[in-house]
Design an enzyme around this catalytic site. Structure first.
Site, PDB file in Angstrom:
ATOM      1  CG  MET A 114      30.550  36.997  37.468  1.00  0.00           C
ATOM      2  SD  MET A 114      29.412  36.347  36.260  1.00  0.00           S
ATOM      3  CE  MET A 114      30.462  36.183  34.852  1.00  0.00           C
ATOM      4  CG  HIS A 125      38.955  39.727  38.074  1.00  0.00           C
ATOM      5  ND1 HIS A 125      39.317  38.547  37.468  1.00  0.00           N
ATOM      6  CD2 HIS A 125      37.676  39.967  37.694  1.00  0.00           C
ATOM      7  CE1 HIS A 125      38.303  38.092  36.748  1.00  0.00           C
ATOM      8  NE2 HIS A 125      37.296  38.931  36.859  1.00  0.00           N
TER       9      HIS A 125
END
Ligand code: AMP
Length: 302
Positions: free
Chosen positions: A30, A37
């Site tokens: 997102m 990430h």
């Protein structure tokens, strides 16, 4: 590194890469990318010829409008970070592009188009965030359809989600779902896009979660194998912070990682995961740790 703002164009890019014989690794996000990430992207880049990253703040999985509206967004910065970590394609899109022809007049996806997230969605996050996992499963299945990767990478940080996304694979079990360890700050705090919204005092308060996970791990090491006893350790560790209002606890629970259950498992455990959710100020944080595995974090010490 290519940046596409249209999932159909990304689909064509992925088809072209596959037709050239390239293995595709996929990292759905997102955005507001952090080292957690990036660790998934780096792993994918090591294991696949091409790595594809999606950046989409999926409205279907938010149960609170304020959380959705305040979610940090900076696509250009994310694309640059993802590219540096080894991504070949970053793509984004609007809800109506992901679900072309499916939205109603209000621009919403009708509930009958939502995917059933299966039994892993029962309890804990599924109970506290109504509709969250249906929204996750719906977008992940759709992203898998667009990218059709060989492997997809998710973080253990979102433990229950990592179970739910397995239900989004096709009937041949594709893609391979690979769960990567939680990256932590040096304090032990699990990295999260939402940490950006914590002020200095709240960052300190968030560490109560880490301390509670450490206490449960120590109890496991000392021989505790009963879920109720281990939940008691979590609760006792968190009690002072709850009493002073430094955190607002939603749950502190033990589950059997071998077999998800909506409620606390009975009997003597041979493996265990401790799962926490709490609000610190207005920010809702989750964290978890396997109690039977060491190390159970990367980057910082839990
Ligand atoms: P999000 O952007 O929050 O939806 O997260 C995208 C992916 O990154 C999910 O698979 C998360 O589980 C994973 N992720 C988020 N935080 C971390 C972290 N601290 N360590 C490892 N993976 C993470």
């Amino acid at each position: 590194m290519e940046l596409l703002h249209d999932p159909a164009a990304a689909q064509a890019w992925c088809e072209d890469a596959r037709s050239r014989g390239h293995d595709l690794g996929f990292v759905p996000t997102m955005g507001a990318l952090h080292e957690g990430h990036l660790s998934l992207i780096r792993r994918s880049a090591q294991e696949n010829a091409r790595t594809v990253v999606s950046v989409f703040v999926n409205p279907l999985q938010f149960d609170e409008a304020a959380d959705f509206e305040s979610y940090p967004q900076d696509l250009d910065k994310d694309a640059s970070l993802a590219g540096d970590a080894g991504a070949d394609l970053v793509f984004s899109g609007r809800l109506d592009q992901f679900f072309e022809g499916e939205l109603n007049a209000a621009g919403e996806l009708p509930t009958e188009h939502l995917r059933n997230p299966g039994p892993a969605a029962l309890g804990l996050e599924g109970e506290h965030r109504q509709g969250h996992f249906a929204g996750v499963a719906t977008i992940v299945a759709r992203l898998f359809r667009f990218a059709a990767p060989s492997r997809a990478y998710f973080g253990a940080k979102d433990y229950q989600q990592s179970l739910v996304v397995r239900s989004c694979c096709d009937d041949k079990g594709r893609p391979d779902v690979i769960i990567c360890p939680t990256l932590r700050e040096s304090s032990g705090l699990a990295m999260s896009s939402r940490n950006k919204r914590l002020n200095g005092a709240e960052r300190e308060h968030a560490l109560h979660l880490v301390v509670a996970l450490r206490a449960a791990h120590a109890a496991w090491e000392a021989g505790a194998r009963d879920a109720a006893e281990l939940e008691g350790v979590l609760a006792a560790s968190l009690a002072p912070a709850v009493d002073t209002g430094e955190i607002e606890l939603e749950y502190a629970a033990i589950r059997d990682p071998e077999q998800w259950s909506a409620t606390r498992p009975d009997g003597r455990l041979t493996s265990a995961v401790a799962l926490l959710a709490a609000r610190v100020g207005t920010v809702r944080l989750i964290d978890n740790a396997r109690l039977d595995q060491v190390p159970f974090g990367v980057g910082g010490v839990l």
